[in-house]
Design a protein around this motif. Sequence first.
Motif, short mmCIF file in Angstrom:
data_model
loop_
_atom_site.label_atom_id
_atom_site.label_comp_id
_atom_site.label_asym_id
_atom_site.label_seq_id
_atom_site.Cartn_x
_atom_site.Cartn_y
_atom_site.Cartn_z
N PHE A 139 0.85 -1.19 0.00
CA PHE A 139 0.00 0.00 0.00
C PHE A 139 0.88 1.24 0.00
CE2 PHE A 139 -3.52 -2.68 0.70
CZ PHE A 139 -4.69 -1.92 0.61
N TRP A 140 0.48 2.23 -0.80
CA TRP A 140 1.15 3.52 -0.79
C TRP A 140 0.72 4.35 0.42
CZ3 TRP A 140 -0.14 1.33 -5.54
CH2 TRP A 140 0.89 1.22 -6.47
N ASN A 141 -0.55 4.21 0.78
CA ASN A 141 -1.14 4.98 1.88
C ASN A 141 -2.40 4.25 2.34
OD1 ASN A 141 -3.28 5.76 -0.03
ND2 ASN A 141 -1.75 7.18 -0.89
N ASP A 142 -3.21 4.88 3.16
CA ASP A 142 -4.41 4.21 3.68
C ASP A 142 -5.39 3.81 2.60
OD1 ASP A 142 -3.89 4.14 6.44
OD2 ASP A 142 -4.51 6.22 6.69
N GLN A 143 -5.36 4.50 1.46
CA GLN A 143 -6.38 4.30 0.44
C GLN A 143 -5.92 3.50 -0.77
OE1 GLN A 143 -9.59 5.36 1.04
NE2 GLN A 143 -8.70 5.83 3.04
N GLU A 144 -4.66 3.63 -1.15
CA GLU A 144 -4.20 3.05 -2.42
C GLU A 144 -3.28 1.86 -2.19
OE1 GLU A 144 -3.41 6.32 -5.56
OE2 GLU A 144 -2.91 7.20 -3.61
N GLY A 145 -3.66 0.72 -2.78
CA GLY A 145 -2.85 -0.48 -2.64
C GLY A 145 -2.89 -1.34 -3.89
N ILE A 146 -1.98 -2.32 -3.94
CA ILE A 146 -1.87 -3.19 -5.10
C ILE A 146 -1.46 -4.58 -4.64
CG2 ILE A 146 0.56 -2.57 -5.51
CD1 ILE A 146 -0.07 -2.74 -8.54
N ALA A 147 -1.97 -5.59 -5.31
CA ALA A 147 -1.60 -6.98 -5.03
C ALA A 147 -1.31 -7.68 -6.35
CB ALA A 147 -2.70 -7.70 -4.26
N PHE A 148 -0.47 -8.71 -6.27
CA PHE A 148 0.09 -9.36 -7.45
C PHE A 148 0.01 -10.86 -7.28
CE2 PHE A 148 4.40 -10.61 -9.37
CZ PHE A 148 3.88 -10.78 -10.64
N GLY A 149 -0.41 -11.56 -8.36
CA GLY A 149 -0.54 -12.99 -8.26
C GLY A 149 -0.30 -13.73 -9.55
N ASP A 150 -0.46 -15.03 -9.49
CA ASP A 150 -0.23 -15.91 -10.64
C ASP A 150 -1.28 -15.67 -11.74
OD1 ASP A 150 1.81 -16.95 -9.18
OD2 ASP A 150 0.89 -18.89 -8.81
N PRO A 151 -0.98 -16.14 -12.96
CA PRO A 151 -1.91 -15.92 -14.07
C PRO A 151 -3.21 -16.71 -13.90
CG PRO A 151 -0.13 -17.37 -14.73
CD PRO A 151 0.23 -16.85 -13.39
N ILE A 152 -4.30 -16.10 -14.32
CA ILE A 152 -5.60 -16.75 -14.32
C ILE A 152 -6.00 -17.12 -15.75
CG2 ILE A 152 -8.05 -16.54 -13.78
CD1 ILE A 152 -6.24 -16.73 -11.35
N GLU A 153 -5.84 -16.17 -16.66
CA GLU A 153 -6.18 -16.41 -18.06
C GLU A 153 -4.93 -16.23 -18.92
OE1 GLU A 153 -9.39 -13.75 -18.77
OE2 GLU A 153 -10.81 -14.89 -17.56
N ASP A 154 -4.82 -15.09 -19.56
CA ASP A 154 -3.69 -14.84 -20.45
C ASP A 154 -2.75 -13.78 -19.91
OD1 ASP A 154 -4.67 -16.68 -22.31
OD2 ASP A 154 -6.00 -15.18 -23.18
N CYS A 155 -2.80 -13.53 -18.59
CA CYS A 155 -1.89 -12.53 -18.02
C CYS A 155 -1.78 -12.77 -16.52
CB CYS A 155 -2.38 -11.12 -18.29
SG CYS A 155 -3.96 -10.70 -17.53
N LEU A 156 -0.76 -12.18 -15.93
CA LEU A 156 -0.58 -12.23 -14.50
C LEU A 156 -1.71 -11.43 -13.82
CD1 LEU A 156 3.23 -11.62 -14.66
CD2 LEU A 156 2.19 -13.71 -13.78
N SER A 157 -2.02 -11.78 -12.59
CA SER A 157 -3.12 -11.14 -11.87
C SER A 157 -2.62 -9.93 -11.10
CB SER A 157 -3.76 -12.13 -10.90
OG SER A 157 -4.33 -13.21 -11.59
N ILE A 158 -3.19 -8.77 -11.36
CA ILE A 158 -2.89 -7.55 -10.63
C ILE A 158 -4.21 -6.91 -10.23
CG2 ILE A 158 -1.83 -5.26 -10.70
CD1 ILE A 158 0.13 -6.33 -12.78
N ILE A 159 -4.41 -6.69 -8.93
CA ILE A 159 -5.60 -6.01 -8.45
C ILE A 159 -5.19 -4.75 -7.71
CG2 ILE A 159 -7.05 -8.06 -8.38
CD1 ILE A 159 -6.54 -8.23 -5.36
N LYS A 160 -6.04 -3.71 -7.79
CA LYS A 160 -5.73 -2.42 -7.17
C LYS A 160 -6.96 -1.90 -6.42
CE LYS A 160 -4.73 -0.25 -10.93
NZ LYS A 160 -4.35 0.93 -11.73
N THR A 161 -6.69 -1.10 -5.40
CA THR A 161 -7.75 -0.39 -4.69
C THR A 161 -7.35 1.07 -4.53
OG1 THR A 161 -9.11 -0.30 -2.68
CG2 THR A 161 -6.80 -0.93 -2.41
N ILE A 162 -8.34 1.94 -4.56
CA ILE A 162 -8.10 3.37 -4.32
C ILE A 162 -9.02 3.89 -3.22
CG2 ILE A 162 -7.22 3.84 -6.64
CD1 ILE A 162 -9.98 4.97 -7.35
#
Length: 355
Positions: A139-162
């Motif tokens: 997390f950059w701060n209380d509001q913004e974060g990112i998570a990273f994971g293995d591929p599900i379809e044709d790309c690696l998994s990246i999820i974000k929150t703001i």
Amino acid sequence: MKDLLYFTLLLTSTACKTNSKATEKEAFKTDVTIEIDQIMTDSISIRALDYLHTDYWYSGSDGQYGRINAATGEVKKFQLTSKEARKMEYRSIAVTEQYTYLLSAGNPALIYKITHATNEVKLVYTELGDQVFYDSMKFWNDQEGIAFGDPIEDCLSIIKTIDGGQTWTKSKCTRLPKFIIGEAAFAASNSNISIYTDNVWLVTGGAAARVLHSKDRGSTWESYDTPIIAGGEMTGIYAIDFIDDQRGILIGGDWNNKEDNAANKAITDDGGKTWKLMDAGSGPGYCSDIVFIPETEGKEILAVGPQGIWWSGTQGNSWKKLSDKGFYTVKMINNKEGFLAGRSKVSKFILNKLE
């Protein structure tokens, strides 16, 4: 239990101090010892460790997590209450001013948000699927974060929150670097993401050992090749750390051949576009975490793994093994003090440096 482990280093060598304009050579000479004080033992495996202000937070298997006061060593243990939550391993953790976030590895992916002021625990994200496996979260701060994971379809998994984890958005494959079949990530130490200001770097393994970089907190991405060993199921990069927007280090190797130190650690001074292998003669083999030691201007590095703890005072040009004790992950408060976590244990350590 307190172990005083003395490994005296009399190291006189040439260290390269790099930046975008020039390279200066300077000598480095230091005696180093490490003192390790075991703070906590438990039955769980702990792969996620974070620090903010006076407290370390950890998370592990069986839905367990805790907080450790850095000054006193006081430990407060907690466990998630739901039956589903207790089945999972929480290999990712992120601590902000107001919240602590826990992310499970495996299916289902669960993110819990803990409010420091009230100790309220809330499930804020669930993802189901046989291939779901998240590896790291920052997390950059209380509001913004990112998570990273293995591929599900044709790309690696990246999820974000703001919005403080209340909602999460998965990045579309069309907005990510082209996926290499067999490429994945490792949930070994919550350390295959590094963030600095608006920058975020992710590292991969398996069929490729790449660095994915975004200058805008995950809106757009570029990918860079590295010289790290790849091609095997358990080969690649396991951890990355940046001290600013240009200087970074990474480490990994072959989990199935942990002694091999030929092409498992590298350094960059151009934001990750190009990487130079560190010394292979005296350095560590497979490691799951690596950090720039604070307050040393990027000169000193600490690497940890199941085979022990290594220190470098020359930006990885030469190394000294400080301990045979194995750990998964490390965090440091300053240039001398930090915490280590591993299977069934959390320990405090002090680096004693006589210059």
